[in-house]
Design a protein around this motif. Structure first.
Motif, short mmCIF file in Angstrom:
data_model
loop_
_atom_site.label_atom_id
_atom_site.label_comp_id
_atom_site.label_asym_id
_atom_site.label_seq_id
_atom_site.Cartn_x
_atom_site.Cartn_y
_atom_site.Cartn_z
N ARG A 106 0.83 -1.20 0.00
CA ARG A 106 0.00 0.00 0.00
C ARG A 106 0.87 1.25 0.00
N VAL A 107 0.51 2.21 -0.85
CA VAL A 107 1.20 3.50 -0.89
C VAL A 107 0.13 4.58 -0.82
N VAL A 108 0.25 5.48 0.15
CA VAL A 108 -0.69 6.58 0.30
C VAL A 108 0.10 7.88 0.19
N LEU A 109 -0.28 8.72 -0.75
CA LEU A 109 0.40 9.99 -0.99
C LEU A 109 -0.58 11.10 -0.61
N THR A 110 -0.17 11.97 0.32
CA THR A 110 -1.06 12.99 0.84
C THR A 110 -0.45 14.36 0.69
N GLU A 111 -1.22 15.26 0.12
CA GLU A 111 -0.82 16.65 -0.05
C GLU A 111 -1.51 17.48 1.02
N GLU A 112 -0.71 18.06 1.90
CA GLU A 112 -1.24 18.95 2.93
C GLU A 112 -0.83 20.37 2.59
#
Length: 157
Positions: free
Chosen positions: A64-70
């Protein structure tokens, strides 16, 4: 907080796709161009580590890869389903220091084995590439969380 989630079969040939997706999303999030190679390399190492752990443990679940832009930060989380032995804390240290060969026969099958050395080397590379990194592991799997500063797109216009 836009998020992209990627799941792929634990096969080395899929790591390249994860690297490309991570670089594209990082670029869109405003990560400095000079840092994109580090993002690609760190994601590649984290994904290869997860693939290796899945293969070593005979697991069929996806990586699993989760990419999050904050607002001012871009985060990537790479997760695996490989259980961690009790008392084995993942860290980017020399395996010889932390897990000497228990039998003295040069063929350790647990901590201190070739797979564990590869795991520790991958963590050392990631730690060298990423200032903000957190590695967690437990009975249900592990996670590597990495983050980089990101410029606001509105500020960059």
């Amino acid at each position: 907080m836009p998020t992209v989630e990627l799941r792929f079969s634990a096969l080395p040939e899929h790591v390249r796709t994860a690297r490309l997706v991570a670089a594209a999303v990082a670029r869109r999030a405003g990560v400095d161009e000079a840092v994109l190679d580090e993002v690609r390399l760190a994601v590649g190492e984290a994904c290869l580590r997860a693939v290796g752990l899945h293969q070593h443990n005979g697991l069929s679940g996806p990586v699993r890869v989760v990419l999050t832009e904050e607002e001012k930060k871009f985060s990537i989380e790479v997760g695996d389903d490989a259980p961690t032995a009790a008392g084995h804390v993942p860290a980017a240290r020399s395996t010889a220091e932390t897990h000497p060969d228990p039998d003295g026969d040069g063929n350790a099958s647990g901590p201190g084995s070739e797979a564990d050395i590869d795991d520790q080397m991958g963590l050392a590379v990631i730690s060298g590439l990423v200032d903000d990194v957190e590695v967690t592991a437990g009975e249900s799997g592990g996670t590597i969380r990495m983050s980089w500063p990101a410029a606001s797109l509105a500020a960059g216009s």
